[in-house]
Scaffold this motif. Structure first.
Motif, mmCIF file in Angstrom:
data_model
loop_
_atom_site.group_PDB
_atom_site.id
_atom_site.type_symbol
_atom_site.label_atom_id
_atom_site.label_comp_id
_atom_site.label_asym_id
_atom_site.label_seq_id
_atom_site.Cartn_x
_atom_site.Cartn_y
_atom_site.Cartn_z
ATOM 1 N N SER A 59 0.833 -1.196 0.000
ATOM 2 C CA SER A 59 0.000 0.000 0.000
ATOM 3 C C SER A 59 0.869 1.248 0.000
ATOM 4 N N CYS A 60 0.431 2.236 -0.740
ATOM 5 C CA CYS A 60 1.180 3.484 -0.844
ATOM 6 C C CYS A 60 0.150 4.608 -0.871
ATOM 7 N N ALA A 61 0.197 5.487 0.098
ATOM 8 C CA ALA A 61 -0.795 6.557 0.157
ATOM 9 C C ALA A 61 -0.149 7.871 0.553
ATOM 10 N N SER A 62 -0.829 8.935 0.194
ATOM 11 C CA SER A 62 -0.490 10.273 0.654
ATOM 12 C C SER A 62 0.969 10.630 0.348
ATOM 13 N N ALA A 63 1.731 11.045 1.344
ATOM 14 C CA ALA A 63 3.124 11.469 1.138
ATOM 15 C C ALA A 63 3.993 10.348 0.575
ATOM 16 N N ALA A 64 3.647 9.099 0.849
ATOM 17 C CA ALA A 64 4.426 7.972 0.317
ATOM 18 C C ALA A 64 4.331 7.900 -1.205
ATOM 19 N N THR A 65 3.200 8.359 -1.779
ATOM 20 C CA THR A 65 3.073 8.345 -3.235
ATOM 21 C C THR A 65 4.067 9.301 -3.871
ATOM 22 N N LEU A 66 4.325 10.419 -3.203
ATOM 23 C CA LEU A 66 5.296 11.387 -3.713
ATOM 24 C C LEU A 66 6.677 10.739 -3.812
ATOM 25 N N SER A 113 2.821 19.090 -5.936
ATOM 26 C CA SER A 113 2.013 18.004 -6.495
ATOM 27 C C SER A 113 2.004 18.034 -8.023
ATOM 28 N N LYS A 114 2.042 19.214 -8.625
ATOM 29 C CA LYS A 114 2.131 19.264 -10.098
ATOM 30 C C LYS A 114 3.464 18.688 -10.560
ATOM 31 N N ASP A 115 4.518 18.944 -9.798
ATOM 32 C CA ASP A 115 5.834 18.403 -10.126
ATOM 33 C C ASP A 115 5.816 16.874 -10.110
ATOM 34 N N VAL A 116 5.185 16.299 -9.106
ATOM 35 C CA VAL A 116 5.219 14.839 -8.943
ATOM 36 C C VAL A 116 4.049 14.146 -9.638
ATOM 37 N N TYR A 117 2.828 14.661 -9.467
ATOM 38 C CA TYR A 117 1.642 14.004 -10.022
ATOM 39 C C TYR A 117 1.294 14.459 -11.435
ATOM 40 N N GLY A 118 1.936 15.532 -11.912
ATOM 41 C CA GLY A 118 1.568 16.144 -13.185
ATOM 42 C C GLY A 118 1.495 15.206 -14.366
#
Length: 161
Positions: A59-66, A113-118
């Motif tokens: 499982s990977c959530a929240s800050a861990a996804t970054l 978040s745009k940097d990482v999730y963009g």
């Protein structure tokens, strides 16, 4: 959980002192935690000359996804999940200080978040996430998105070289 820098100091030191011939595997299985610690880890990953492979274990959530998405290569095992959401924040102080802090954190997280999730989320998904929607992904969907992200990054690299 990503709380306090102490549990990560040895890992950070290894990344900082490794050379380009080193591959570091970072196994991710976390509900998330402190975004400031995640940013420190991500900055170290990006500054390290080592090849840093992130491996999703469960499982990977929240800050861990970054952290997971910041790997130079992302590996996803079967039966894993990932949850992406807008930041959580607690604020205190005088009213004007709280407003100022919240406004700043909103801009800060938007840039981060745009940097990482963009290139992982679609524009529509990103906007929905910024408005408070949580997104859940299974292993197959994560793999598909990472492949699309890698293609997108390859195209950008070819255009700039």
């Amino acid at each position: 959980s990503i709380e306090g820098v102490e549990p990560f100091l040895e890992m950070i030191n290894v990344m900082k002192t490794s050379d380009e011939s080193t591959t570091i595997c970072l196994y991710v299985n976390s509900p998330g935690g402190d975004v400031n610690i995640a940013v420190q880890i991500i900055n170290t990953m990006r500054q390290s000359p080592a090849n840093i492979v992130t491996i999703l274990e469960s499982s990977c959530a929240s800050a861990a996804t970054l952290i997971f998405l910041a790997g130079s290569k992302c590996v996803v095992n079967p039966n894993c999940t990932m949850m992406v959401h807008n930041y959580s924040q607690w604020a205190g102080g005088k009213g004007n200080e709280i407003v100022s802090q919240v406004e700043y954190q909103k801009k800060y997280f938007e840039k981060l978040s745009k940097d990482v999730y963009g290139s992982f989320l679609t524009e529509k998904e990103y906007d929905e996430m910024a408005d408070g929607k949580d997104f859940w992904f299974d292993s197959e969907n994560i793999i598909k998105r990472i492949k699309l992200r890698n293609k997108s990054q390859t195209k950008k690299t070819k255009r700039t070289t």
